[in-house]
Write an enzyme that holds these catalytic residues in place. Structure first.
Site, mmCIF file in Angstrom:
data_model
loop_
_atom_site.group_PDB
_atom_site.id
_atom_site.type_symbol
_atom_site.label_atom_id
_atom_site.label_comp_id
_atom_site.label_asym_id
_atom_site.label_seq_id
_atom_site.Cartn_x
_atom_site.Cartn_y
_atom_site.Cartn_z
ATOM 1 N N ASP A 49 0.847 -1.187 0.000
ATOM 2 C CA ASP A 49 0.000 0.000 0.000
ATOM 3 C C ASP A 49 0.888 1.244 0.000
ATOM 4 O O ASP A 49 1.979 1.222 -0.568
ATOM 5 C CB ASP A 49 -0.930 -0.037 1.219
ATOM 6 N N HIS A 86 -3.864 6.133 3.191
ATOM 7 C CA HIS A 86 -4.551 4.894 2.828
ATOM 8 C C HIS A 86 -3.937 3.671 3.514
ATOM 9 O O HIS A 86 -4.647 2.842 4.095
ATOM 10 C CB HIS A 86 -4.490 4.746 1.305
ATOM 11 N N ASN A 181 -13.617 0.116 -7.063
ATOM 12 C CA ASN A 181 -14.720 1.044 -6.781
ATOM 13 C C ASN A 181 -15.326 1.650 -8.040
ATOM 14 O O ASN A 181 -15.775 2.793 -8.034
ATOM 15 C CB ASN A 181 -14.222 2.179 -5.876
ATOM 16 N N SER A 248 -11.321 -0.939 -0.716
ATOM 17 C CA SER A 248 -10.030 -0.915 -0.016
ATOM 18 C C SER A 248 -10.199 -1.138 1.474
ATOM 19 O O SER A 248 -9.296 -1.643 2.148
ATOM 20 C CB SER A 248 -9.332 0.435 -0.220
#
Length: 306
Positions: A49, A86, A181, A248
């Site tokens: 990430d 994130h 998404n 996520s």
């Protein structure tokens, strides 16, 4: 060259005055396994990430190692700090210790692999390098990565990425990926995002706390299961806490759940489980919500069912 991008749907800063078990963690019934004595003790999850806040009160004891594959911090490979947000959020859902929030597997260990930069973009070649690093990594006590968690994606289908996934699975590492998404709220349209749509990975879609498919969650034939992905409370840089939405946020619920299942069932069986066994075990811990397979996979993550 293929580029992955992060696109969490919402961001909202939240302050917690006392320790909280987030609603999603409770919704998947993680506390039921805690009561049995399972908290993912020493199970290593590699998180690919944006990095992680290394001194966050809820995460500083959870991080077992890390590496920076991006050009951030002048390419300093030893600096895998999160300059986006994130990655810290994902890490907290997996394994936050309970200072402000509690993750699904609060005694799991995190191998933080920074493959996405501070603008939320990452190169596929860096992700491939991160996967290979996770495969070959050995911890200070001989630990090996058991789970790879990736809340990222690209509409492209790079062969190098698919091959890296196959190498991980061949090494008995189960790979968990967000579905993406780009959804339109309909079950009869197919939205594919990679690596989530590869057959070899566990592809995770998002549902609301009322167990309805999230409008943004990709639907496709490879979806394996769903987990809470709306207004998920977790750790955030600056030793803060925030609510984010997106697939996520759903995927790390599954990564943490696998850490719990690994600890529980390997103790019960007194042996190491294979990747196919882990997948079968995970799917047994789902419940159908009554939606088409393209929208829910096998159903919602629900621990302690069998």
């Amino acid at each position: 060259m293929s580029t992955v991008r992060l696109n969490p749907v919402t961001v909202k800063q939240v302050k917690t005055e006392e320790s909280t078990i987030p609603r999603g963690v409770r919704k998947i019934k993680a506390p039921a396994l805690w009561k049995q004595g399972y908290r993912g003790d020493q199970v290593v999850v590699a998180v690919l990430d944006t990095g992680c806040q290394r001194d966050h009160p809820d995460l500083r004891q959870q991080i077992i190692g890390g590496y920076n594959f991006t050009n951030d911090y002048n390419g300093n490979h030893l600096n895998y700090s999160d300059n986006h947000g994130h990655g810290t959020h994902v890490c907290g859902t997996i394994a936050a210790a309970g200072e402000g929030v509690t993750g699904v597997a609060p005694k799991a260990k995190l191998l933080v692999l920074k493959v996405v930069n501070g603008t939320g973009e990452g190169e596929v070649e860096d992700i491939v390098s991160g996967i290979d690093y996770a495969i070959g990594w050995t911890g200070p006590r001989g630990e090996k990565v058991r789970i790879i968690s990736m809340s990222l994606g690209t509409p492209d289908d790079p062969p190098s990425l698919h091959n890296a996934i196959k190498r991980a699975v061949a090494n008995n590492i189960i790979v968990v990926c967000a579905a993406g998404n780009e959804g339109d709220g309909r079950s009869n349209t197919q939205e594919y995002n990679y690596p989530g749509a590869y057959e070899e990975v566990v592809e995770v879609g998002s549902v609301s706390y009322s167990q309805r498919p999230s409008w943004f969650s990709n639907t496709n034939s490879q979806l394996d299961l769903v987990a809470p992905g709306e207004k998920v409370l977790s750790t955030y840089p600056g030793s803060q806490y925030a609510s984010l939405s997106g697939t996520s946020m759903a995927a790390p619920h599954v990564s943490g759940a696998l850490a719990l299942l690994i600890e529980k069932h390997e103790k019960e069986r007194n042996r190491r489980l294979t990747e196919p066994e882990l997948y079968e075990l995970l799917i047994r811990n789902t419940k159908s919500l009554g939606y088409p397979r393209s929208q829910q996979g096998h159903g919602m993550l629900h621990l302690n069912r069998r």
